[in-house]
Enzyme design. Structure first.
Site, PDB file in Angstrom:
ATOM      1  CD  GLU A  24       1.780  -0.442   4.148  1.00 14.13           C
ATOM      2  OE1 GLU A  24       0.603  -0.269   4.525  1.00 14.13           O
ATOM      3  OE2 GLU A  24       2.289   0.174   3.192  1.00 14.13           O
ATOM      4  NE  ARG A  25       6.083  -1.927   2.289  1.00 10.78           N
ATOM      5  CZ  ARG A  25       5.973  -2.358   1.040  1.00 10.78           C
ATOM      6  NH1 ARG A  25       6.337  -3.583   0.709  1.00 10.78           N
ATOM      7  NH2 ARG A  25       5.481  -1.564   0.113  1.00 10.78           N
TER       8      ARG A  25
ATOM      9  CD  GLU B 238       3.643   6.001  -0.639  1.00 12.26           C
ATOM     10  OE1 GLU B 238       3.236   5.359   0.343  1.00 12.26           O
ATOM     11  OE2 GLU B 238       4.701   5.748  -1.246  1.00 12.26           O
TER      12      GLU B 238
ATOM     13  NE  ARG C 136       5.056   8.687   7.887  1.00  9.03           N
ATOM     14  CZ  ARG C 136       5.134   7.950   6.786  1.00  9.03           C
ATOM     15  NH1 ARG C 136       4.259   8.104   5.811  1.00  9.03           N
ATOM     16  NH2 ARG C 136       6.098   7.072   6.647  1.00  9.03           N
TER      17      ARG C 136
ATOM     18  CG  ASP D 155      10.269   4.510   0.729  1.00  8.30           C
ATOM     19  OD1 ASP D 155      10.188   4.595   1.958  1.00  8.30           O
ATOM     20  OD2 ASP D 155       9.566   3.757   0.049  1.00  8.30           O
TER      21      ASP D 155
ATOM     22  CE  LYS E  20       1.509   7.269   2.995  1.00  7.63           C
ATOM     23  NZ  LYS E  20       1.926   5.852   2.770  1.00  7.63           N
TER      24      LYS E  20
ATOM     25  CD  GLU F 134       9.366  -0.616   2.657  1.00  7.32           C
ATOM     26  OE1 GLU F 134       9.261   0.175   3.626  1.00  7.32           O
ATOM     27  OE2 GLU F 134       8.832  -0.411   1.560  1.00  7.32           O
TER      28      GLU F 134
ATOM     29  CE  LYS G  39       8.985   7.148   4.689  1.00 10.05           C
ATOM     30  NZ  LYS G  39       8.671   6.125   3.660  1.00 10.05           N
TER      31      LYS G  39
HETATM   32  C1  LIG Z   1       3.243   2.869   5.128  1.00 14.02           C
HETATM   33  O1  LIG Z   1       3.476   2.933   3.777  1.00 14.02           O
HETATM   34  C2  LIG Z   1       4.815   2.844   3.355  1.00 14.02           C
HETATM   35  C3  LIG Z   1       5.036   1.800   2.299  1.00 14.02           C
HETATM   36  O2  LIG Z   1       4.622   0.522   2.723  1.00 14.02           O
HETATM   37  C4  LIG Z   1       6.508   1.708   2.026  1.00 14.02           C
HETATM   38  O3  LIG Z   1       6.768   0.908   0.919  1.00 14.02           O
HETATM   39  C5  LIG Z   1       7.201   2.992   1.856  1.00 14.02           C
HETATM   40  O4  LIG Z   1       8.405   2.826   2.539  1.00 14.02           O
HETATM   41  O5  LIG Z   1       6.622   4.119   2.426  1.00 14.02           O
HETATM   42  C6  LIG Z   1       5.288   4.185   2.835  1.00 14.02           C
HETATM   43  C7  LIG Z   1       5.225   5.257   3.900  1.00 14.02           C
HETATM   44  O6  LIG Z   1       6.221   5.416   4.593  1.00 14.02           O
HETATM   45  O7  LIG Z   1       4.221   5.913   4.029  1.00 14.02           O
END
Ligand SMILES: CO[C@H]1[C@H](O)[C@@H](O)[C@H](O)O[C@@H]1C(=O)O
Length: 692
Positions: free
Chosen positions: A176-177, A313, A346, A387, A309, A415, A382
């Site tokens: 992913e990414r 989401e 997280r 994001d 996580k 990303e 983060k």
């Molecule tokens: C892993 O999923 C990512 C998702 O791809 C991304 O677009 C976003 O930055 O955040 C999510 C996260 O950090 O959980």
């Protein structure tokens, strides 16, 4: 960048060697000086880490000096390079540095020019084998960057205990990414075959002090916790262990539930167990996790712990059962605690019901929980509240949870920053974050200081994580310059006070050349690149201007949600008159950022909605400044190309050409961003014709 390697010897110009190229020292006088200081290697002790240190020194010295040096059991004549710990080495023991080494800890080290039996020697010593390994890499870096080694007096220790690389690798080999090819783990071949590449991966991490890796995506497939996968995880752990890199896993909170039919459904609703619930307060669930932890530690005694996580989401979590993040994290923490493992929970959560302004939600969810997490739980926010945008203000959770260990999550993979196409050196962004003054306990309460000091009762609970940009491409990161971000992340995790230009210089010397012209040019290309990317994509505090793939401009997509632009003005009002997000900061930030006039222009539209004619400190209107910045950002692409052209003869042909190709793509893409953005805002503001 090129096709994935399949076990064959990587070509020298592929970039595979990263910053560990060990090419011959060009300056003859310097090479002679090094050769007289290092005539033989004395590594006392046979632990895997000490053997790794010896192997790396042999390899590095052979490359740098053009000839190998003998490995001896004892100091013979002048110029011994001695490596060891008081426990492993009589020489080190007799130096009597025990107390000093203890104070530096098992990952710290000293490197010193001294005398043994009246002969000049260089000593790399630590109280732990890991520290000796780090010391070996440090000495090699000195040689690689052309530093004198005659009178060394180095003492180093990491400022943060857990220096983590988080992989968002899926079990099917996709990432992913990820923009650098497939996952390097090669799950299908494990545990029978361990790709030798993993040793090079471990070497690279050890060279910059990274000591933990999360193997799998936080959007976690629960199957990684199944016995067959744990055997694979154990195989990876055995390859990384000599390099002091521990493995961790992302755990799916729904793992105790029964399986569901499709892989996607599996992540969100499936598990690997047979319980009817994953409620953290249900004793069957707690027992399930306890047994799972016991099983993991039987296979991997130094397993690091879980990254989670949850309730984010669409991922399962304690909130599915009416429980809190504390309930969820502490239940997992209790399962890991007997084995010394940790939970990294997280804080990337943004439930709609928490607040209409998304950037306020993480704080609102987590601040009330401060001080209630178990002692082996990190909360992981983060760097910013949204994001991984090109630029965000620091996440206000830093400074708001004094009784909880906080482990920041940075994103190394680009990303939102042009993926592996754009040259963007991220250290300046991370430094802006680490050096940001939260004012939590008066002036000087920087993010770095908060993160470096574990709260009372949680001794040793410090760390930082970066989402990896590593894949199976021959150059690992999809762009030769993206290697610098992996490198810089490790260096800053070791010492957040390092300046970005010093780190860039080290990397440039090790990766490209020590020729002053190359060093200067590469460094200057790197240093302006992040501001240029911000200008080109999210100037003046804009955010989420991207399309669904997070690469091309997609301004119309988020209009209204993250900023507003119309004939009257632009921005998001997060002042006390608007969403009052600014109220989540300490004074004086709360007061300063509450007014457009005292908000840094870099964050203006993040905090305020202002008219197009609002004047910035430099005298330009917002409209003029936006156009100016877009243009400036796009032009950086030309500067990069012009700089790189001057190095055509100084850099090997393949790497030069591959970078050149990328820079051309970057330039075209940056122009597209500028043109799309200026046209869009021109139309919204009524400054230019729409659709023209
Ligand atoms: C892993 O999923 C990512 C998702 O791809 C991304 O677009 C976003 O930055 O955040 C999510 C996260 O950090 O959980």
């Amino acid at each position: 960048m090129a096709a994935p390697l399949r076990g064959q010897q990587p070509p020298a110009e592929s970039g595979y060697d990263l910053w560990l190229r060990y090419v011959g020292v060009e300056d003859a006088a310097l090479r002679r000086a090094y050769a007289s200081r290092i005539t033989h290697l004395v590594v006392q002790g046979a632990s895997p880490s000490l053997r790794a240190a010896a192997g790396e020194l042999e390899r590095g010295i052979r490359g740098l000096l053009g000839a190998g040096v003998p490995v001896e059991a004892e100091v013979r004549g002048q110029g011994a390079l001695v490596v060891g710990t008081p426990a492993s080495s009589a020489i080190v023991r007799h130096l009597g540095w025990g107390r000093e080494l203890d104070a530096l800890g098992p990952e710290g080290f000293v490197i010193r020019s001294t005398r043994v039996a009246d002969r000049p020697v260089t000593i790399i010593a630590s109280s732990g084998d890991a520290g000796a390994l780090y010391g070996a890499f440090h000495l090699l870096r000195l040689l690689q960057t052309g530093r004198p080694i005659d009178t060394l007096r180095v003492a180093e220790r990491p400022r943060l205990a857990r220096r983590m690389l988080d992989h968002w690798d899926n079990l099917d080999g996709t990432i992913e990414r990820g923009y650098a090819g497939a996952s390097i783990w090669r799950w299908a071949e494990l545990p029978a075959r361990i790709d030798p590449r993993l040793v090079d991966y471990a070497r690279a991490n050890a060279s910059i002090g990274i000591n933990g890796v999360v193997l799998n995506n936080v959007n976690a497939d629960p199957r990684v916790l199944r016995a067959d996968y744990l055997a694979k995880v154990a195989a990876i752990a055995s390859a990384l262990r000599p390099y002091n890199v521990r493995v961790y896993l992302s755990a799916n909170f729904g793992a105790p539930l029964p399986p569901s039919s499709t892989p996607d459904a599996m992540k969100k609703w499936g598990g690997i167990g047979s319980l009817p619930t994953a409620d953290p307060l249900d004793p069957r669930v707690a027992r399930w996790w306890r047994e799972k932890a016991d099983e993991i530690y039987r296979l991997i005694p130094d397993f690091g712990g879980f990254l989670v996580k949850a309730s984010s989401e669409g991922m399962p979590g304690p909130q599915d059962y009416g429980r809190s993040h504390v309930d969820g994290a502490n239940m997992l923490a209790a399962a890991l605690a007997p084995h010394g493992g940790v939970v990294m929970w997280r804080a990337f959560v943004y439930p709609k019901n928490a607040d209409p302004d998304r950037v306020k939600r993480g704080y609102k969810e987590f601040v009330p929980l401060d001080g209630r997490f178990a002692a082996n739980v990190f909360v992981q926010p983060k760097n910013g509240p949204l994001d991984f945008q090109p630029r965000e203000p620091f996440n206000p959770l830093f400074g708001a949870m004094p009784d909880t260990p906080l482990m920041p999550e940075l994103q190394i993979t680009q990303e939102y920053l042009g993926r592996a196409t754009h040259l963007v050196y991220l250290a300046p962004m991370w430094k802006e974050f680490l050096d940001a003054d939260t004012h939590a306990r008066g002036a000087g309460s920087t993010v770095a200081r908060i993160v470096e000091r574990a709260p009372n009762g949680t001794s040793g609970m410090t760390g930082i994580a970066g989402v990896a940009n590593v894949g199976a491409d021959s150059d690992w990161t999809g762009h030769h310059f993206a290697q610098a971000n992996w490198y810089a992340f490790g260096r800053l995790a070791w010492d957040p006070s390092l300046p970005s230009d010093a780190v860039a210089e080290e990397w440039a010397r090790m990766t490209w050349s020590n020729r002053p012209r190359v060093v200067r040019t590469v460094e200057s290309m790197m240093l302006g690149s992040w501001e240029a990317a911000v200008s080109d994509m999210t100037p003046l505090g804009l955010s989420l201007t991207v399309d669904g793939q997070h690469y091309d401009p997609g301004l119309e997509r988020r209009e209204g949600e993250y900023w507003h632009a119309d004939s009257l003005g632009i921005g998001y009002d997060r002042s006390s008159r608007g969403s009052d997000y600014v109220g989540q900061y300490h004074e004086p930030l709360r007061r300063l950022w509450d007014e457009p006039a005292t908000t840094p222009p870099e964050l203006l539209l993040w905090f305020h909605r202002v008219s197009w004619d609002f004047r910035l400190p430099n005298g330009r209107t917002v409209w003029a400044e936006l156009v100016h910045r877009y243009d400036d950002g796009a032009r950086y692409g030309d500067d990069l190309l012009a700089s790189w052209r001057t190095l055509a003869g100084d850099v090997d042909a393949r790497r030069w050409r591959e970078v050149q190709d990328r820079l051309e793509q970057q330039r075209a893409h940056a122009l597209r961003w500028r043109d799309a953005s200026v046209a869009y805002f021109g139309c919204r503001s009524g400054r230019t014709r729409c659709g023209g």
